[in-house]
Design an enzyme around this catalytic site. Structure first.
Site, PDB file in Angstrom:
ATOM      1  N   SER A   1       0.798  -1.237   0.000  1.00  0.00           N
ATOM      2  CA  SER A   1       0.000   0.000   0.000  1.00  0.00           C
ATOM      3  C   SER A   1       0.824   1.278   0.000  1.00  0.00           C
ATOM      4  O   SER A   1       0.257   2.357  -0.170  1.00  0.00           O
ATOM      5  CB  SER A   1      -0.956   0.027   1.189  1.00  0.00           C
ATOM      6  OG  SER A   1      -2.163  -0.581   0.830  1.00  0.00           O
TER       7      SER A   1
ATOM      8  N   LYS B   1       0.189   3.148  -2.977  1.00  0.00           N
ATOM      9  CA  LYS B   1      -0.947   4.080  -3.095  1.00  0.00           C
ATOM     10  C   LYS B   1      -0.449   5.521  -3.002  1.00  0.00           C
ATOM     11  O   LYS B   1      -0.986   6.421  -3.640  1.00  0.00           O
ATOM     12  CB  LYS B   1      -1.977   3.811  -1.992  1.00  0.00           C
ATOM     13  CG  LYS B   1      -2.678   2.466  -2.150  1.00  0.00           C
ATOM     14  CD  LYS B   1      -3.680   2.235  -1.029  1.00  0.00           C
ATOM     15  CE  LYS B   1      -4.504   0.979  -1.299  1.00  0.00           C
ATOM     16  NZ  LYS B   1      -4.450  -0.027  -0.283  1.00  0.00           N
TER      17      LYS B   1
ATOM     18  N   TYR C   1      -3.311  -2.526 -10.670  1.00  0.00           N
ATOM     19  CA  TYR C   1      -3.256  -2.342  -9.213  1.00  0.00           C
ATOM     20  C   TYR C   1      -2.363  -3.418  -8.566  1.00  0.00           C
ATOM     21  O   TYR C   1      -1.529  -3.108  -7.708  1.00  0.00           O
ATOM     22  CB  TYR C   1      -4.679  -2.389  -8.644  1.00  0.00           C
ATOM     23  CG  TYR C   1      -4.720  -2.263  -7.146  1.00  0.00           C
ATOM     24  CD1 TYR C   1      -4.534  -1.030  -6.523  1.00  0.00           C
ATOM     25  CD2 TYR C   1      -4.915  -3.383  -6.339  1.00  0.00           C
ATOM     26  CE1 TYR C   1      -4.547  -0.916  -5.143  1.00  0.00           C
ATOM     27  CE2 TYR C   1      -4.932  -3.269  -4.956  1.00  0.00           C
ATOM     28  CZ  TYR C   1      -4.752  -2.040  -4.368  1.00  0.00           C
ATOM     29  OH  TYR C   1      -4.753  -1.937  -3.003  1.00  0.00           O
TER      30      TYR C   1
ATOM     31  N   TYR D   1      -3.923   2.804   8.176  1.00  0.00           N
ATOM     32  CA  TYR D   1      -5.171   2.044   8.381  1.00  0.00           C
ATOM     33  C   TYR D   1      -5.946   2.606   9.585  1.00  0.00           C
ATOM     34  O   TYR D   1      -5.929   3.811   9.812  1.00  0.00           O
ATOM     35  CB  TYR D   1      -4.879   0.538   8.524  1.00  0.00           C
ATOM     36  CG  TYR D   1      -3.959   0.018   7.438  1.00  0.00           C
ATOM     37  CD1 TYR D   1      -4.374  -0.022   6.106  1.00  0.00           C
ATOM     38  CD2 TYR D   1      -2.665  -0.410   7.723  1.00  0.00           C
ATOM     39  CE1 TYR D   1      -3.534  -0.476   5.103  1.00  0.00           C
ATOM     40  CE2 TYR D   1      -1.819  -0.872   6.726  1.00  0.00           C
ATOM     41  CZ  TYR D   1      -2.262  -0.895   5.419  1.00  0.00           C
ATOM     42  OH  TYR D   1      -1.421  -1.335   4.436  1.00  0.00           O
TER      43      TYR D   1
ATOM     44  N   VAL E   1       1.199  -3.624   3.840  1.00  0.00           N
ATOM     45  CA  VAL E   1       1.226  -4.919   4.527  1.00  0.00           C
ATOM     46  C   VAL E   1       2.504  -5.713   4.237  1.00  0.00           C
ATOM     47  O   VAL E   1       2.711  -6.770   4.811  1.00  0.00           O
ATOM     48  CB  VAL E   1      -0.017  -5.784   4.230  1.00  0.00           C
ATOM     49  CG1 VAL E   1      -1.279  -5.143   4.770  1.00  0.00           C
ATOM     50  CG2 VAL E   1      -0.140  -6.094   2.742  1.00  0.00           C
TER      51      VAL E   1
HETATM   52  N1  GLU Z   1      -2.341  -5.207  -2.260  1.00  0.00           N
HETATM   53  C1  GLU Z   1      -2.974  -5.051  -1.042  1.00  0.00           C
HETATM   54  C2  GLU Z   1      -4.483  -4.960  -1.149  1.00  0.00           C
HETATM   55  O1  GLU Z   1      -4.999  -4.196  -1.894  1.00  0.00           O
HETATM   56  C3  GLU Z   1      -2.432  -3.850  -0.354  1.00  0.00           C
HETATM   57  C4  GLU Z   1      -2.565  -4.096   1.052  1.00  0.00           C
HETATM   58  C5  GLU Z   1      -1.931  -3.057   1.900  1.00  0.00           C
HETATM   59  O2  GLU Z   1      -0.703  -2.922   1.908  1.00  0.00           O
HETATM   60  O3  GLU Z   1      -2.705  -2.356   2.550  1.00  0.00           O
HETATM   61  O4  GLU Z   1      -5.177  -5.645  -0.478  1.00  0.00           O
END
Ligand code: GLU
Length: 297
Positions: free
Chosen positions: A66, A69, A170, A223, A241
């Site tokens: 993430s 992102k 993604y 989160y 994660v």
């Molecule tokens: N590829 C993961 C998902 O979309 C990212 C998770 C993360 O790092 O929050 O579930």
């Protein structure tokens, strides 16, 4: 401990978090991430004045998940009017918003994941930034929740490209592998404040955009623990994660810590604690008074 002994500070932090390494849990929903050695820990500190410090497994590449992102958002902000197309009504750090940002990149570039990869290689000044194909396939085959979200977004006309195209892109962006040094370097421009004109050449985002991104990191970057981190650490952060957490110290620099074991909220146990200790030892926190912040330097 003064920050002019940055190597000593990072070594001290690494020793303090060592007992936490076996305690974190590996994520199981992306099978490949569940196979990583939990005993790894690395940390990199990069300062706008050019000073750098590293400790432990700072050069070991890991799945950024993430944290992508953040970088996808930065690229989208650079290239398109994301405020109008994606950012106004959604949070780009939760999956629905992140999928919309990925859709924006899919519309803007013929090969969006390569555009992101090239941007990160350039920003990190390191060609070794790569996409881990095994992690990518591992997630793509099991991304049922993201597929459900993407289908819902499509049904509401919120994404322009096909669901498969967005999911492929993604999963590739999440499977980017970088080390703490490279991640800290890519996040460093976010630390540039208006008065640091010497860094103007590296400013790809406007001051307003940097402000928006760091505000988002502070409030939503870790989160459901974001409020807790804001209170305990007081730095804009983004975690993944894969066990990485990157933090921006406005006007000062960036710091990235990594350790694969996660806490209950999905943030790296040791990396989160390491950044908290860094903020405590240096007094660097956006919530502290400026006098205290800059005294530490
Ligand atoms: N590829 C993961 C998902 O979309 C990212 C998770 C993360 O790092 O929050 O579930």
């Amino acid at each position: 401990m003064p920050i002019d002994d940055a190597d000593g500070l990072l070594a001290h932090i690494a020793a303090q978090v060592r007992p936490l390494l076996p305690q974190g849990q590996l994520p199981q929903y992306i099978p490949q991430l569940g196979r990583v050695d939990k005993m790894q820990f690395g940390m990199a500190l990069l300062m706008l004045d050019g000073r750098e410090a590293f400790v432990g497994d700072a050069d070991v590449p890991f799945s950024i998940q993430s944290i992508s992102k953040l970088f996808a958002l930065m690229l989208a902000l650079e290239r398109v009017q994301v405020d109008q197309e994606a950012g106004a009504t959604r949070n780009p750090f939760i999956n629905a918003g992140a999928l919309v940002v990925t859709d924006v990149l899919c519309s803007s570039f013929a090969q969006p994941e390569l555009a992101l990869l090239q941007t990160l290689r350039q920003s990190a000044d390191d060609e070794r930034v790569d996409i881990d194909q095994i992690v990518m396939r591992s997630e793509r085959e099991s991304c049922h929740r993201n597929a459900a979200i993407a289908h819902l977004l499509k049904s509401y006309g919120r994404i322009c490209n096909s669901v498969d195209t967005v999911l492929d892109t993604y999963c590739r962006q999440c499977a980017l592998t970088m080390n703490t040094r490279q991640i800290a370097r890519c996040a460093l421009p976010l630390a540039i404040s208006g008065r640091l004109s010497a860094h103007r050449a590296r400013e790809r985002l406007s001051a307003v955009q940097r402000h928006s991104v760091t505000a988002l990191m502070l409030t939503c970057g870790t989160y459901n623990a974001a409020g807790d981190f804001a209170a305990r650490v007081g730095l804009p952060m983004k975690s993944g994660v894969g066990g990485g957490i990157v933090a921006v110290i406005p006007g000062v620099g960036s710091v990235c810590a990594w350790s694969p074991g996660l806490d209950g909220a999905g943030n790296s146990l040791a990396a989160g604690r390491a950044i908290e200790l860094f903020a405590k030892h240096t007094g660097l926190s956006v919530l502290g008074s400026p006098a205290r912040t800059f005294k530490a330097l």
